[in-house]
Design an enzyme around this catalytic site. Structure first.
Site, PDB file in Angstrom:
ATOM      1  CB  CYS A  21      37.768  33.382  32.170  1.00 16.24           C
ATOM      2  SG  CYS A  21      37.366  34.552  30.862  1.00 16.24           S
ATOM      3  CG  LEU A  39      40.378  40.017  25.432  1.00 21.13           C
ATOM      4  CD1 LEU A  39      39.076  40.645  24.946  1.00 21.13           C
ATOM      5  CD2 LEU A  39      41.574  40.770  24.887  1.00 21.13           C
ATOM      6  CB  ALA A  88      48.192  34.228  48.913  1.00 22.09           C
ATOM      7  N   GLY A  89      45.218  35.014  47.971  1.00 22.48           N
ATOM      8  CA  GLY A  89      44.016  35.796  48.212  1.00 22.48           C
ATOM      9  C   GLY A  89      42.845  34.912  48.595  1.00 22.48           C
ATOM     10  CG  PHE A 142      47.990  34.392  37.366  1.00 27.24           C
ATOM     11  CD1 PHE A 142      46.616  34.366  37.548  1.00 27.24           C
ATOM     12  CD2 PHE A 142      48.503  35.065  36.274  1.00 27.24           C
ATOM     13  CE1 PHE A 142      45.774  34.992  36.641  1.00 27.24           C
ATOM     14  CE2 PHE A 142      47.668  35.700  35.370  1.00 27.24           C
ATOM     15  CZ  PHE A 142      46.294  35.654  35.550  1.00 27.24           C
ATOM     16  N   GLY A 187      37.776  34.197  40.909  1.00 30.70           N
ATOM     17  CA  GLY A 187      36.402  34.301  40.440  1.00 30.70           C
ATOM     18  C   GLY A 187      36.404  34.805  39.012  1.00 30.70           C
TER      19      GLY A 187
END
Length: 440
Positions: free
Chosen positions: A263, A153, A255-256, A252, A260
């Site tokens: 999970c 999830l 970029a960042g 996915f 966090g």
């Protein structure tokens, strides 16, 4: 089918509500009487789009119940889901399984009939074997099966993920257990959602392997973004170029400031510890954990660079605190490391988040929380977008420029094109683009 769900945290609540939605009679159990009282008033303790409405609807139909009485919840139940927390242990990074074991023991003590006990929590390989021994030693007379059924999830999209899953993974060790799980998930099988039956240990490892692979993609693209900034490339183009390859995929690859949440941080670390315990170290996953921790802290230095490497006494406005949008979850959020790093340099932090500020107040100290983005940036020396909430995608920059002490924007989510902002007089920096192409 009558089902009990033990634990009404994020996973347990969403799972219980969705199982009721497809027609099962579900009773959710938790030791927190205050939380249960609120749920019985249709007050949901977490922010998840659509969840409050589903709680109210399914309580009204009589398919969904909340109680602190485990024995009552198990009466007539054929299956019991364990959905309690498995946080990382501070001393060694292993998953803390004490809540799992306590739930298993309580279920064994209170069960009145044969039962299939289904572990929905994320657990290391072999946990199902341990749970089996606990139940067996607590109630030698009880007929039971232990099943692994990990959740997949995404916070902010959890209802969609449960109701329209890309896969349902079930780890079973008996025909009876598989038959019960097939009945539980029959509404999903009828819609041709894939259900994969494997052995229990395979199921347990699948969840960790999946999350670690996604974390790998994020860590990888963040590393490439660092290179883009010094060689003159644009990470958005690179991400799109490699994401169009179906062997890689586009998800996915944004970029960042680092990943966090509830999970990825704990699951990657737990997988590392499991591999080390079995003397099969996963060097790649170990490196991912290290890269991500460094990445989050390094973002504070990026912000300082935009302030000419001097932030002491300066007001820095932080827009977005939660680890991702559409949730109020602050667990392992990049904003925590970023803010602490800036505070260590002497910055004064003002912050705004649409949903996460109440939770943030329990974690962040010496931060001024504001009731809007515009209030947050008033007289700021720099503004920083940390979480990509939709309301930050169309900010009134003409008004913002008038309010700020200095028009500096650090866009850690690449929400904006730097050239128009440069034309408006902003000093702008994002992630994965050369500094000189976006600064005034």
């Amino acid at each position: 089918m009558k089902i009990a769900v033990i634990g009404v945290g994020y996973v347990g609540l969403v799972s219980g509500v969705c199982l009721a939605e497809v027609g099962h009679d579900v009773t959710c159990v938790d030791l927190d009487a205050q939380k249960i009282d609120k749920l019985n008033q249709n007050i949901v303790p977490i922010f998840e789009p659509g969840l409050s409405e589903m709680v109210a609807t399914n309580r009204e139909t009589g398919r969904l119940h909340f109680t602190t009485d485990l024995e009552d919840a198990l009466k007539g139940a054929e299956a019991a889901f364990i959905a309690v927390g498995t946080p990382s242990r501070e001393r060694d990074g292993h998953a803390d399984l004490s809540y799992i074991y306590a739930a298993a023991k309580s279920i064994a003590e209170k069960a009145a009939k044969p039962l299939v006990i289904i572990n929905k929590s994320t657990v290391p390989v072999g946990t199902g074997d341990e749970v089996e021994e606990i139940v067996k030693s607590t109630r030698p007379d009880l007929q039971f099966d232990i099943v692994s059924n990990p959740e997949f999830l995404r916070e902010g999209a959890a209802i969609k993920d449960f109701m329209a899953p890309d896969r349902i993974v079930v780890g079973v060790e008996s025909e009876h257990a598989q038959k019960v799980l097939a009945e539980i998930y029959a509404p999903f099988a009828q819609k041709n959602y894939p259900i994969l039956y494997v052995n229990r240990r395979t199921s347990e490892l699948t969840k960790y392997a999946a999350n670690s692979f996604l974390a790998l993609k994020l860590a990888y693209i963040n590393e490439v973004a660092e290179l883009c900034e010094v060689v003159g490339a644009d990470i958005k183009g690179v991400s799109k170029g490699i994401g169009l390859d179906p062997r890689i995929g586009e998800k996915f690859l944004n970029a960042g400031p680092g990943y966090g949440g509830s999970c990825f941080p704990k699951d990657t670390l737990a997988l590392v510890r499991t591999a080390q315990d079995h003397e099969r170290p996963l060097r790649l996953i170990e490196m991912i954990v290290s890269i991500n921790e460094y990445r989050k802290r390094a973002m504070s230095r990026k912000i300082a660079q935009m302030c000419e490497n001097e932030v002491k006494g300066k007001k820095i406005a932080i827009l977005g605190l939660t680890f991702k949008p559409n949730t109020d979850d602050m667990r392992e959020a990049p904003s925590i490391s970023i803010i602490q790093g800036l505070q260590d340099m002497g910055a004064e932090i003002y912050a705004y988040d649409p949903e996460g500020m109440e939770n943030a107040k329990h974690i962040l100290k010496d931060v001024t929380f504001c009731d809007s983005a515009l209030a947050c940036i008033d007289q700021a020396d720099a503004m920083v977008i940390v979480t990509e909430w939709d309301e930050f995608r169309d900010l009134p920059f003409a008004e913002i420029k008038k309010k700020m002490r200095k028009p500096v924007l650090v866009d850690l989510r690449n929400l904006y094109d730097g050239q128009p902002l440069k034309a408006e007089g902003f000093d702008y920096q994002c992630v994965g683009r050369p500094l000189e192409t976006v600064m005034s």
